[in-house]
Design a protein around this motif. Structure first.
Motif, PDB file in Angstrom:
ATOM      1  N   TYR A 102      31.580  46.265  73.349  1.00  0.00           N
ATOM      2  CA  TYR A 102      29.588  46.693  73.885  1.00  0.00           C
ATOM      3  C   TYR A 102      28.876  45.906  75.145  1.00  0.00           C
ATOM      4  O   TYR A 102      28.677  46.943  75.746  1.00  0.00           O
ATOM      5  N   ALA A 103      30.161  44.961  75.207  1.00  0.00           N
ATOM      6  CA  ALA A 103      29.642  44.499  76.487  1.00  0.00           C
ATOM      7  C   ALA A 103      30.170  44.992  78.166  1.00  0.00           C
ATOM      8  O   ALA A 103      29.803  45.210  79.100  1.00  0.00           O
ATOM      9  N   PHE A 104      31.171  45.504  77.652  1.00  0.00           N
ATOM     10  CA  PHE A 104      31.838  46.178  78.522  1.00  0.00           C
ATOM     11  C   PHE A 104      31.166  47.316  78.913  1.00  0.00           C
ATOM     12  O   PHE A 104      30.936  47.758  80.436  1.00  0.00           O
ATOM     13  N   ALA A 105      30.543  48.237  77.950  1.00  0.00           N
ATOM     14  CA  ALA A 105      30.106  49.290  78.430  1.00  0.00           C
ATOM     15  C   ALA A 105      29.236  49.205  78.862  1.00  0.00           C
ATOM     16  O   ALA A 105      28.502  49.922  79.464  1.00  0.00           O
ATOM     17  N   ALA A 106      28.082  48.140  77.956  1.00  0.00           N
ATOM     18  CA  ALA A 106      26.713  47.564  78.792  1.00  0.00           C
ATOM     19  C   ALA A 106      26.977  47.102  80.392  1.00  0.00           C
ATOM     20  O   ALA A 106      25.974  47.723  81.253  1.00  0.00           O
ATOM     21  N   ALA A 107      27.974  46.446  80.755  1.00  0.00           N
ATOM     22  CA  ALA A 107      27.840  46.060  82.367  1.00  0.00           C
ATOM     23  C   ALA A 107      28.448  47.091  83.397  1.00  0.00           C
ATOM     24  O   ALA A 107      28.363  46.770  84.244  1.00  0.00           O
ATOM     25  N   LYS A 108      29.125  47.791  82.553  1.00  0.00           N
ATOM     26  CA  LYS A 108      30.077  49.062  83.451  1.00  0.00           C
ATOM     27  C   LYS A 108      28.745  50.569  83.640  1.00  0.00           C
ATOM     28  O   LYS A 108      29.530  51.262  84.432  1.00  0.00           O
TER      29      LYS A 108
END
Length: 592
Positions: A102-108
Motif C-alpha cells: 500500500y505505501a509503495f503504491a501510494a508513494a510511487k
C-alpha cells in the motif's frame, strides 16, 4: 550527506583460521556443532511445536448462536496467552505485507496517492467495532461450521489496529528518501525491485521497526474487543487473554482481573525481549551516518543469533530464490520514470483517472444516502455530528498534552542508547498494555472521587493514543545521524537553538507520522473510553464513541453507519486541514 554502506567485519571475521580447523576441513571431517547452534535449533523446534499445538484449536467445530462460555480458571491462562500471541503475530505479518504494497503504491503513483492516502485516513478513522460488524458475518460465512471463521475475524480486527500506523510511517519514509540515495540508485540503474530492497526499505527500516512495535501495542489495546465480540445482540468469544479479562471484568472479580494483568505483563516483556529488542538493535545498521555512534543498541538474543551458523546456512539455501526474484525484477527495467515524462499523456491520464474515481465515489455516496433515507431518513446524521464536536474537543486536548509531555521524553530516550536499553522495555509495557484492562480500576476511581467520565474519558483515550507520538519521536531521534549531533556539540549549540536547528527538523517527519496516527487512534480509542463498565456499573460519557458503541451492541446498522461516517468525516477533515500540510512541509523542508 554521502551514502555509506554499512559492512562491518568483526574481529573474529578477520582473525586467522586455526590450523586444527583447516586440517579438519581438509580431512573431510565436520567440526562439532557449537552449543549456540544447538540452542537456536532447539528454540526454533519448540516454537514450531507450540505453534502447531496451539493452532489446532483454531479449526475446531463452531455453530453460530451456540452458548458462549469463557472459562476464568487461572490454570487456562498459559494456553489463552499462546492463542492471543498467535493472533497478534498473524496480524503483524499481514500488516507488514499490506504496508509494503500500500505505501509503495501510494508513494510511487501520483494518481493512486490521491485515492489511497485519503482512503487510509478513512480506514484509520473507522473504529475496530465497525470492522468487526462486517468481518464476523463475512468470515463465519466463509468458513461455515469452523472456529477458523471467528479466528480470521479476530485477526482481521487486530490487523485494523496495526496496519494504518505502519503504512503511514513507511509512506513517509518513501516520500522523504534522501536525495543522495535516490541519485545513487538511478546512477547504478537499479530496477524497482533492487531499489526497494537495497535503498528504500533500509532507509525506512528504523521507523518501520518502531512503528511496528507501536502497532503491536495498539493490537493489545483492542484485544478484549477482538476476542470477546458482541455484534447484533449476539456474543462470540475465543480463547485468549482478552476474552478472559473481559469475562473477569463482567463478573466483577478483581482477583482474576489481576491474573490477566500479570499474564499480559509477562507476555509484553517476553515479546519485547525475544522479538522487538533484537529487531531494534539489528535495525541500527541501517542508520544513515558518516561516523559510527559511540554506543550501539545491544540484544542478548541478537548476539546469540549472530554467533550461530544457522542464519548463514538459511541464507545460502534461500540465495537461489533471491537471485530468481532479482532476475524477475529486471523485466521492469531501470527506475527512470521521472526522467522521461510525457506531459500530454500525463494530463490525459489524470483526467480519465479522476473522472472514473469521481464517478465511483458519487455512486457509492448516492447508494449510501438511499439506504439511510429508506431506513431512518438523512436526519440521522444530526446527532452524531454534534456528538463528534465533543469528542473532537477531547482529541485536541489529548494531542496538545501528549506533544508537550512525550516529545521531550522521546528525544531524551532516542539520543541515548544506554537509556534506550533501560526505557524501551518500560515504554513497551506501558504502550502495549491494554488500557481497558485498567478500566475497572478507573471506574472505581471515578466513583470514589466523583470525577466526571466526560473529563476522565480524556485520560482513558490518552492511554491508547499518546504512545504513537512517543514511539515515533524516539524513532526520529534515533535516525538523526550521530555526526550531526557531534557537530552541534563541537559548535557549542545547546538549549533552544539546538532544538530549533537540529532536533525539531530531525524528528519532524517522524512526529507528523506519530501525530496523524495518534489523532486517528484517539478517535478509535473513544469507542472503548467513553463507556466503561465493571460488573453492574456502567459510566457513559457524551460523545461520538459512546454513540457508535451503543449502535454496535444493539445491532442498529443505520445509526452505526451514520456514526462511522461522521467519525471518518472528522478524521479526514482534520488530516486535510492540519496533518497533510505538515506532511508536505516535512517532505520538502525537513528531509535529511
Amino acid at each position: 550527506m554521502s551514502f555509506r554502506t554499512h559492512v562491518k567485519l568483526s574481529p573474529k571475521d578477520t582473525a586467522p583460521v586455526p590450523r586444527a580447523a583447516v586440517r579438519a576441513g581438509v580431512a573431510g571431517h565436520r567440526p562439532q556443532m557449537p552449543w549456540v547452534d544447538m540452542v537456536v535449533a532447539a528454540a526454533v523446534l519448540v516454537l514450531l511445536y507450540a505453534t502447531l499445538r496451539v493452532g489446532q484449536g483454531t479449526t475446531v467445530s463452531f455453530t453460530p448462536g451456540q452458548d458462549v462460555h469463557v472459562s476464568t480458571d487461572p490454570a487456562r491462562l498459559p494456553y489463552d496467552a499462546a492463542r492471543s500471541l498467535l493472533r497478534m503475530f498473524a496480524a503483524l505479518a499481514a500488516s507488514t505485507v499490506f504496508t509494503f504494497g500500500y505505501a509503495f503504491a501510494a508513494a510511487k503513483s501520483r494518481r493512486l496517492e490521491r485515492i489511497l492516502i485519503p482512503a487510509l485516513d478513512i480506514l484509520q478513522s473507522v473504529p475496530v467495532l465497525g470492522f468487526l460488524t462486517v468481518a464476523v458475518t463475512g468470515f463465519i460465512a466463509l468458513f461455515p461450521g469452523s472456529m477458523l471463521g471467528l479466528e480470521c475475524a479476530s485477526v482481521f480486527a487486530i490487523f485494523t489496529s496495526q496496519a494504518w500506523n505502519m503504512t503511514f510511517g513507511f509512506y513517509q519514509s518513501l516520500i522523504s528518501l534522501p536525495r543522495e540515495l535516490d541519485e545513487l540508485s538511478r546512477s547504478f540503474r537499479f530496477t524497482r525491485w533492487m531499489r526497494f530492497w537495497k535503498v528504500e526499505l533500509p532507509a525506512g527500516m528504523i521507523g518501520l521497526v518502531w512503528n511496528g512495535m507501536m502497532s503491536f501495542g495498539g493490537g493489545w489495546f483492542f484485544l478484549v474487543a477482538s476476542e470477546a465480540i458482541s455484534v447484533n445482540n449476539q456474543n462470540y468469544a475465543l480463547p485468549g487473554v482478552g476474552s478472559y479479562a473481559g469475562a473477569a471484568i463482567a463478573d466483577g472479580d478483581l482477583g482474576k482481573v489481576g491474573w490477566a494483568v500479570l499474564t499480559m505483563a509477562v507476555m509484553v516483556i517476553g515479546v519485547n525481549f525475544l522479538f522487538w529488542r533484537p529487531l531494534v538493535a539489528w535495525a541500527e545498521k541501517f542508520k544513515n551516518e558518516q561516523s559510527e555512534a559511540g554506543q550501539r543498541q545491544r540484544s542478548v538474543v541478537l548476539d546469540l543469533l549472530r554467533r550461530s551458523h544457522w542464519p548463514r546456512i538459511i541464507g545460502r539455501i534461500l540465495r537461489p530464490a533471491g537471485h530468481a526474484l532479482a532476475r524477475a525484477g529486471r523485466v521492469f527495467g531501470a527506475d527512470d520514470r521521472r526522467l522521461h515524462v510525457d506531459r500530454t499523456k500525463q494530463r490525459t491520464g489524470d483526467i480519465v483517472f479522476g473522472t472514473v474515481a469521481g464517478a465511483l465515489t458519487l455512486w457509492g455516496l448516492a447508494d449510501l444516502a438511499r439506504y439511510l433515507n429508506d431506513r431512518t431518513g438523512l436526519g440521522v446524521f444530526g446527532e452524531p455530528l454534534l456528538l463528534g464536536l465533543v469528542t473532537l474537543a477531547r482529541v485536541v486536548v489529548l494531542m496538545v498534552a501528549a506533544t508537550l509531555v512525550w516529545v521531550p521524553v522521546g528525544v531524551w530516550i532516542g539520543f541515548s542508547p544506554r537509556l534506550t536499553r533501560i526505557a524501551q522495555p518500560l515504554v513497551q509495557v506501558l504502550a502495549s498494555f491494554p488500557a481497558n484492562f485498567l478500566f475497572p480500576l478507573a471506574t472505581w476511581f471515578f466513583l470514589k472521587t466523583g470525577l466526571d467520565i466526560n473529563i476522565g474519558g480524556i485520560v482513558l483515550m490518552a492511554l491508547g493514543a499518546q504512545w504513537y507520538i512517543l514511539f515515533n519521536t524516539i524513532a526520529g531521534a534515533m535516525a538523526i545521524p550521530a555526526d550531526l549531533r557531534e557537530a552541534m556539540d563541537d559548535l557549542g549549540v545547546t538549549g533552544w537553538q539546538r532544538w530549533k536547528r537540529l532536533i525539531i527538523p530531525g524528528i519532524f517527519p517522524a512526529y507528523v507520522t506519530g501525530g496523524i496516527t495518534a489523532s486517528g487512534g484517539a478517535w478509535n480509542a473513544s469507542i472503548v473510553s467513553e463507556i466503561v463498565t465493571f460488573g453492574t456499573t456502567t459510566l457513559t460519557a457524551t460523545g461520538l464513541g459512546a454513540y457508535i458503541a451503543h449502535a454496535t451492541d444493539t445491532g442498529d446498522f443505520p445509526h452505526l453507519i451514520a456514526g462511522v461516517a461522521v467519525m471518518s468525516l472528522y478524521v479526514v477533515a482534520l488530516n486535510r486541514l492540519l496533518w497533510r500540510p505538515l506532511y508536505r512541509l516535512a517532505e520538502h523542508r525537513y528531509a535529511l
